[in-house]
Design a protein around this motif. Structure first.
Motif, PDB file in Angstrom:
ATOM      1  N   ASP A  43      41.431  56.510  42.532  1.00 23.22           N
ATOM      2  CA  ASP A  43      41.942  56.313  41.283  1.00 23.22           C
ATOM      3  C   ASP A  43      42.594  54.711  41.165  1.00 23.22           C
ATOM      4  O   ASP A  43      42.057  53.822  40.443  1.00 23.22           O
ATOM      5  N   SER A  44      43.222  54.517  42.382  1.00 25.03           N
ATOM      6  CA  SER A  44      43.622  53.237  42.643  1.00 25.03           C
ATOM      7  C   SER A  44      42.598  52.162  42.899  1.00 25.03           C
ATOM      8  O   SER A  44      42.604  51.172  42.529  1.00 25.03           O
ATOM      9  N   MET A  45      41.519  52.504  43.651  1.00 20.35           N
ATOM     10  CA  MET A  45      40.374  51.511  43.776  1.00 20.35           C
ATOM     11  C   MET A  45      39.727  51.412  42.486  1.00 20.35           C
ATOM     12  O   MET A  45      39.451  50.429  42.247  1.00 20.35           O
ATOM     13  N   ASN A  46      39.479  52.617  41.485  1.00 22.42           N
ATOM     14  CA  ASN A  46      38.844  52.302  40.496  1.00 22.42           C
ATOM     15  C   ASN A  46      39.501  51.323  39.537  1.00 22.42           C
ATOM     16  O   ASN A  46      38.895  50.496  38.800  1.00 22.42           O
ATOM     17  N   GLU A  47      41.172  51.267  39.748  1.00 22.77           N
ATOM     18  CA  GLU A  47      41.753  50.417  38.897  1.00 22.77           C
ATOM     19  C   GLU A  47      41.475  49.047  39.467  1.00 22.77           C
ATOM     20  O   GLU A  47      41.292  47.979  38.448  1.00 22.77           O
ATOM     21  N   ALA A  48      41.594  48.490  40.666  1.00 23.14           N
ATOM     22  CA  ALA A  48      41.274  47.219  41.133  1.00 23.14           C
ATOM     23  C   ALA A  48      39.833  46.930  40.741  1.00 23.14           C
ATOM     24  O   ALA A  48      39.626  45.699  40.365  1.00 23.14           O
ATOM     25  N   ILE A  49      38.859  47.801  41.132  1.00 30.09           N
ATOM     26  CA  ILE A  49      37.235  47.599  40.720  1.00 30.09           C
ATOM     27  C   ILE A  49      37.273  47.098  39.159  1.00 30.09           C
ATOM     28  O   ILE A  49      36.840  46.387  38.869  1.00 30.09           O
ATOM     29  N   GLY A  50      37.991  47.867  38.118  1.00 36.54           N
ATOM     30  CA  GLY A  50      37.928  47.768  36.620  1.00 36.54           C
ATOM     31  C   GLY A  50      38.552  46.529  36.584  1.00 36.54           C
ATOM     32  O   GLY A  50      37.897  45.646  35.696  1.00 36.54           O
ATOM     33  N   ALA A  51      39.722  45.834  37.138  1.00 34.15           N
ATOM     34  CA  ALA A  51      40.126  44.549  36.805  1.00 34.15           C
ATOM     35  C   ALA A  51      39.220  43.533  37.213  1.00 34.15           C
ATOM     36  O   ALA A  51      39.018  42.530  36.598  1.00 34.15           O
ATOM     37  N   ALA A  52      38.482  43.629  38.309  1.00 33.73           N
ATOM     38  CA  ALA A  52      37.491  42.396  38.983  1.00 33.73           C
ATOM     39  C   ALA A  52      36.398  42.483  38.118  1.00 33.73           C
ATOM     40  O   ALA A  52      36.040  41.390  37.705  1.00 33.73           O
ATOM     41  N   ASP A  90      49.777  46.897  34.797  1.00 34.42           N
ATOM     42  CA  ASP A  90      48.688  47.646  34.729  1.00 34.42           C
ATOM     43  C   ASP A  90      47.551  46.428  34.491  1.00 34.42           C
ATOM     44  O   ASP A  90      47.815  45.287  34.376  1.00 34.42           O
ATOM     45  N   ASN A  91      46.559  46.856  34.299  1.00 32.48           N
ATOM     46  CA  ASN A  91      45.432  45.889  34.018  1.00 32.48           C
ATOM     47  C   ASN A  91      45.480  45.191  32.859  1.00 32.48           C
ATOM     48  O   ASN A  91      44.620  44.324  32.617  1.00 32.48           O
ATOM     49  N   ARG A  92      46.208  45.608  31.710  1.00 25.56           N
ATOM     50  CA  ARG A  92      46.529  44.945  30.420  1.00 25.56           C
ATOM     51  C   ARG A  92      47.115  43.512  31.064  1.00 25.56           C
ATOM     52  O   ARG A  92      46.969  42.237  30.325  1.00 25.56           O
ATOM     53  N   GLU A  93      47.709  43.403  31.964  1.00 26.64           N
ATOM     54  CA  GLU A  93      48.607  42.281  32.623  1.00 26.64           C
ATOM     55  C   GLU A  93      47.608  41.562  33.596  1.00 26.64           C
ATOM     56  O   GLU A  93      47.330  40.380  33.710  1.00 26.64           O
ATOM     57  N   ILE A  94      46.872  42.413  34.417  1.00 25.12           N
ATOM     58  CA  ILE A  94      45.985  41.886  35.727  1.00 25.12           C
ATOM     59  C   ILE A  94      44.733  41.142  35.103  1.00 25.12           C
ATOM     60  O   ILE A  94      44.688  40.147  35.759  1.00 25.12           O
ATOM     61  N   VAL A  95      44.281  41.777  34.058  1.00 24.38           N
ATOM     62  CA  VAL A  95      42.748  41.404  34.028  1.00 24.38           C
ATOM     63  C   VAL A  95      43.123  39.807  33.416  1.00 24.38           C
ATOM     64  O   VAL A  95      41.854  38.999  33.769  1.00 24.38           O
ATOM     65  N   PRO A  96      43.987  39.606  32.625  1.00 26.83           N
ATOM     66  CA  PRO A  96      43.929  37.907  32.195  1.00 26.83           C
ATOM     67  C   PRO A  96      44.209  37.124  33.186  1.00 26.83           C
ATOM     68  O   PRO A  96      43.625  35.936  33.348  1.00 26.83           O
ATOM     69  N   LEU A  97      44.839  37.466  34.315  1.00 23.69           N
ATOM     70  CA  LEU A  97      45.070  36.697  35.662  1.00 23.69           C
ATOM     71  C   LEU A  97      43.660  36.595  36.412  1.00 23.69           C
ATOM     72  O   LEU A  97      43.248  35.481  36.781  1.00 23.69           O
ATOM     73  N   VAL A  98      42.949  37.808  36.424  1.00 23.75           N
ATOM     74  CA  VAL A  98      41.648  37.899  37.325  1.00 23.75           C
ATOM     75  C   VAL A  98      40.641  36.747  36.591  1.00 23.75           C
ATOM     76  O   VAL A  98      39.992  36.048  37.231  1.00 23.75           O
ATOM     77  N   SER A  99      40.872  36.724  35.138  1.00 22.88           N
ATOM     78  CA  SER A  99      39.872  35.899  34.334  1.00 22.88           C
ATOM     79  C   SER A  99      40.198  34.390  34.736  1.00 22.88           C
ATOM     80  O   SER A  99      39.039  33.615  34.352  1.00 22.88           O
ATOM     81  N   LYS A 100      41.238  34.159  34.760  1.00 24.59           N
ATOM     82  CA  LYS A 100      41.684  32.779  35.112  1.00 24.59           C
ATOM     83  C   LYS A 100      41.139  32.298  36.359  1.00 24.59           C
ATOM     84  O   LYS A 100      40.680  31.231  36.457  1.00 24.59           O
TER      85      LYS A 100
END
Length: 490
Positions: free
Chosen positions: A228-237, A197-207
């Motif tokens: 919901d899925s698009m919002n998840e990706a938008i939130g990570a970005a 989930d975004n707890r894992e993905i956001v640090p990767l996007v940050s790098k």
């Protein structure tokens, strides 16, 4: 007096990739670059080609490709160069060759790229060196696949990564970005990425954001939970600080036909705060792994390949089920592992998405399929023939920008995607009277018509239905990554 140019393309209509109106001019090439644009007939050249009545455009950029292995094993890349494609963006949907090194087995969906033996590059530096050594006919840009990162660092990938595993993923991603990768891709629709989930993905996007890279997402669900899925990706970005590309955007499944008005409104709203765009292909069928869960009673499904029953490739799932005396879902189970084309989208939605100002073009073609989706061979001419010339949904200038300038801008590919002095000479010359896709679902490996000349880095790479014996393609590395590796701000 020696000629100032290697080649002049004279008398064509230049569609320059910026969206501005086409105009008649000559264009001169010198080495790998565009040397001059204008009235050049009296200035001479070693060679001149009359392209009057034809369109001269930047080489098309396939923003969503799975040619990671093909650039090494099938360096002629006929399916792409014959369409006018000069650059492919690979590593999509969470799948990239590095950093997954010699896996003992290859789970879905990574088997869409090739066999386990193809995953022999433990880092992007060695992969890029191998691509450059292979001299493919097209340029390559690569994302780093999240699924590949997970499989390279986690013993049990069916859960969210722990702190140590996430640190390992971040470090591998950091190495990839330093080597020149363009960004990160996720495919949370697929295992093992679906466990993150975004707890894992956001640090990767940050790098990735530290290097000025892009984040591309095959979202978790393109069906009922698309918003919901698009919002998840938008939130990570947004949280990670990188621009987002929503991969092969669609509203899949009969229940979701017509929802593109809703999804595109969300893209518009999100783009006000975070750069968000989508890529799409001009067909109403998708193609992926053969999954019984995706089989609907009223949906046509065409088998692309089957490991257990290779003779089923090219057949309809309903026909196979009838032969076997079972339900389509049961037939899909028996055929797996395999791939399929799912006729899951509404043509109305496809047209609406292709037209949208934030939509680019990507084929999402799978070159390893025994019976591939026709998008592998026909995507770019089809956009021009169907949506520009037949339906009038796009102007020629808009369509070319979606396939060139906009794509280069979104993926930070410098000096490509536009016709301007000093830009690299990636150029496609096509005849608007004759350009058309020939690939069909029944016969998908068909060369498109009307693409007359394709130049890659100044080298003639396609003409007269033939691929040049010399490949002029190269790896295009993230220039922001180069600056940061030297200690400069991206």
């Amino acid at each position: 007096m020696p000629s100032p140019y290697d080649l002049v393309l004279s008398g064509g209509t230049l569609i320059d990739g910026t969206g501005r109106l086409g105009y008649t001019a000559d264009i001169a090439l010198k080495g790998t670059r565009i040397a001059a644009i204008g009235g050049l007939a009296c200035q001479g050249s070693a060679c001149s080609i009359d392209v009057s009545g034809k369109c001269v455009a930047p080489g098309f950029i396939d923003t969503h490709a799975h040619d990671d292995v093909a650039c090494l094993s099938a360096r002629s890349m006929q399916a792409k160069i014959s369409q006018g494609v000069t650059t492919v963006v690979v590593g999509n949907c969470g799948m990239s060759l590095p950093p997954l090194l010699r896996p003992s087995s290859l789970p879905e969906p990574l088997n869409l790229l090739g066999a386990a033996a193809d995953f022999r590059y433990g880092d992007f530096r060695s992969y890029f060196e191998a691509v450059d050594a292979a001299k493919p006919v097209v340029n390559l840009v690569s994302l780093v696949g999240h699924n590949s990162l997970r499989l390279a660092t986690m013993e049990d990938e069916h859960r969210i990564a722990n702190r140590s595993e996430l640190a390992d993923m971040v470090e591998l991603l950091n190495e990839a970005m330093r080597a020149g990768a363009a960004g990160l891709s996720t495919g949370t629709f697929y295992a093992p990425g679906s466990s993150a989930d975004n707890r894992e993905i956001v640090p990767l996007v940050s790098k990735v954001a530290e290097y000025g890279g892009i984040y591309a997402s095959h979202v978790r669900d393109e069906y009922d939970s698309i918003i919901d899925s698009m919002n998840e990706a938008i939130g990570a970005a947004r949280a990670g600080g990188a621009g987002l590309v929503i991969s092969h955007h669609k509203c899949a499944g009969l229940n979701n036909w017509g929802r593109s008005t809703e999804t595109l409104e969300l893209v518009e709203q999100a783009n006000e705060e975070t750069p968000v765009s989508v890529d799409c292909y001009p067909y109403d069928a998708g193609s992926s792994v053969l999954d019984p869960a995706l089989v609907e009673d009223d949906m046509k499904v065409l088998i692309s390949w089957s490991e257990r029953h290779p003779q089923a490739a090219g057949k309809l799932l309903t026909d196979v089920a009838r032969e076997w005396g079972c339900s389509p879902k049961e037939a899909a189970k028996r055929l797996s592992p395999g791939g399929a084309c799912y006729f899951q989208m509404s043509e109305t939605d496809v047209r609406r998405i292709v037209q949208h100002r934030l939509a680019m073009v990507g084929s999402d073609g799978l070159p390893n399929s025994a019976h591939p989706h026709p998008r592998l061979w026909g995507t770019f001419p089809r956009v021009i023939r169907r949506y520009v010339l037949e339906l009038g949904l796009l102007s020629m200038e808009e369509a070319i920008r979606k396939m060139t300038g906009m794509s280069a801008e979104r993926f930070h590919i410098r000096k490509r995607g536009v016709l301007e002095v000093g830009a690299y000479a990636d150029i496609t010359v096509f005849d608007p009277r004759h350009i058309r896709d020939m690939a069909t679902y029944d016969n998908p490996r068909q060369v498109s018509e009307g693409v007359d000349y394709v130049f890659v880095n100044g080298g003639l790479s396609w003409h007269g239905g033939l691929v040049a014996q010399t490949g002029y393609g190269r790896v295009l590395k993230n220039t922001a990554a180069k600056r940061r590796s030297r200690g400069q701000a991206p």
